[in-house]
Motif scaffolding. Structure first.
Motif, PDB file in Angstrom:
ATOM      1  N   SER B  28       0.816  -1.295  -0.078  1.00 41.21           N
ATOM      2  CA  SER B  28      -0.006  -0.036   0.045  1.00 41.21           C
ATOM      3  C   SER B  28       0.656   1.300   0.017  1.00 41.21           C
ATOM      4  N   ARG B  30       0.847   4.299  -1.522  1.00 40.02           N
ATOM      5  CA  ARG B  30       0.156   5.439  -1.605  1.00 40.02           C
ATOM      6  C   ARG B  30      -0.220   5.650  -0.083  1.00 40.02           C
ATOM      7  N   GLU B  31      -0.657   4.673   0.544  1.00 39.75           N
ATOM      8  CA  GLU B  31      -1.275   5.031   2.091  1.00 39.75           C
ATOM      9  C   GLU B  31       0.033   5.629   2.806  1.00 39.75           C
ATOM     10  N   ARG B  32       1.068   4.634   2.750  1.00 39.28           N
ATOM     11  CA  ARG B  32       2.319   4.664   3.452  1.00 39.28           C
ATOM     12  C   ARG B  32       2.901   6.047   3.287  1.00 39.28           C
ATOM     13  N   VAL B  35       1.197   8.258   5.939  1.00 38.93           N
ATOM     14  CA  VAL B  35       0.962   7.726   7.269  1.00 38.93           C
ATOM     15  C   VAL B  35       2.670   7.742   8.002  1.00 38.93           C
TER      16      VAL B  35
END
Lengths: 274, 274
Positions: B28, B30-32, B35
């Protein structure tokens, strides 16, 4: 029928349904860019609308604004000619017309005016003139970026070959911050036709290339200068380079890579400030 | 366990399931980015991988390649140190790990190495040095574009304030074509802390501004030059400008707009070629 919008002091047409034929030119903007726009183009956002209203090259057909934005951009809308309809809609109706969320709530449709023959246009330029030519530039960000620089440094015209993308594509206009609406451009059949035109009009054609013979910073700008740009990877074809004065921008060590729009900015700055 | 991949002549680890813990750093992507990445970064595409393998500032932790691309980039992969695992997967598995289609099929994970204290780094630079500073640049395209130019013109370092975005964000690295991996950078608490550092290290701080007192093309580059850039709209704050030598790039007529990355390219070119 237009009604006076008291808060801003000029007439607007309220659009209540997405299928209202008056806003047909705004329907499914994204798809329309791909299938052909019949000489029309879409200007997005406040900054580009301001440029569209100021420039004289192309015609303004209509303006379409989110109702909530109306009071905030009233200063701009006062420059809309009385003959140009100003459509206003709610967020729901505007997004349904355009086919996606128009975050900034400001759109306009313009119509391209042809600038005549490039040869006649170039011949009529003053003795000191600056033109940008590009070959094979299909990326809208790069084309928009080059037009932004061409406008900022006062280039007289842009010539593009048949494989370069349309400067009046929506994204190119947006990236150019309206510069694509301010600089006259002409499309020619090939890179060679473009070099022919420039040479016949007395321009010195400066082709930027990592293998260029002259160094940009040492170049004395010619009175009629044409800057020729190719794609970032392959660059300009060898048989085109052979017909030009080739110019390079020396770079550091092994990192030999500048974006083509940045390159145009560096070269235009040098040509106008020497 | 790595197995020899006969077609390319070096060892690879085949990944057959998206939940294989060996490729956890690629899950993932993109999410990483949003965050937090614990000092890691993602390099995408063949060109950036080549830069990553060549540079010495940061560590390479692993490489992850689409099986079909393997033979085509074998020349690159031969530069992967034997201690760095080279993971290979099918299109289906790779996309499932990353969370979106990895068109080019080439990824790598690096780990940032801290460059120590900025003050010590600046003090140790040669007498003739060039630094880029930026304030409030939150756009990954612009930050990537500036790093591309900083690398191309051999800047010794980049300093950024606490409101600028991370140069090792995936998109910034991609736009920089790897330049963000080549130029040491330091983050300071504020624009003023940044100007303090530069001044203490004997740098002449050149702040680019449309209201600048000096014209770029007439500027004799100082031996230790620091180029300070702000956002395109508001620009650098007045109290920062008051502490710097302000420099402008004159533009044509009413079209007063250059992209900040293009501006950095124009100014760096002037500073290194005079």
């Amino acid at each position: 029928m237009p009604v006076a919008y008291s808060a801003v002091g000029f007439e607007v047409c309220h659009i209540d349904r997405p299928d209202d034929p008056r806003v047909e030119a705004y329907v499914s903007i994204r798809e329309r860019d791909l299938v052909g726009r019949e000489g029309r183009f879409i200007a997005e956002g406040e900054t580009v609308l301001a440029v569209l209203l100021r420039q004289k090259l192309h015609a303004v057909e209509s303006v379409f604004v989110l109702d909530k934005r109306l009071p905030h951009i009233a200063h701009l809308l006062q420059d809309v000619p009385a003959t140009v309809p100003l459509y206003v809609a709610s967020r729901e109706v505007m997004d349904a017309v355009a086919g996606f969320p128009i975050h900034r709530g400001v759109l306009a449709v313009g119509r391209r005016r042809e600038q005549g023959e490039a040869a006649a246009f170039l011949a009529a330029l003053p003795e000191r003139a600056l033109v940008v030519g590009f070959v094979g530039l299909a990326n809208h960000d790069n084309v928009g970026g080059i037009f932004r620089n061409a406008a900022a440094f006062g280039a007289d015209a842009v010539l593009l070959d048949d494989t370069s993308c349309d400067p009046l594509y929506r994204k190119a206009i947006r990236v150019s911050v309206g510069g694509a609406l301010c600089v006259p451009f002409f499309r020619e059949a090939s890179a060679h036709a473009l070099v022919d035109l420039l040479t016949d009009a007395g321009f010195s054609v400066l082709a930027l290339s990592p293998r260029g013979m002259d160094t940009l910073s040492a170049l004395e700008p010619p009175r009629r200068a044409a800057l020729l740009l190719g794609t970032e990877g392959p660059g300009l074809p060898d048989d085109v380079l052979a017909r030009c004065r080739t110019v390079s921008i020396p770079m550091h060590g092994t990192f030999d890579s500048l974006n083509v729009a940045t390159t145009s900015g560096i070269a235009l700055h040098h040509l106008v400030s020497r």
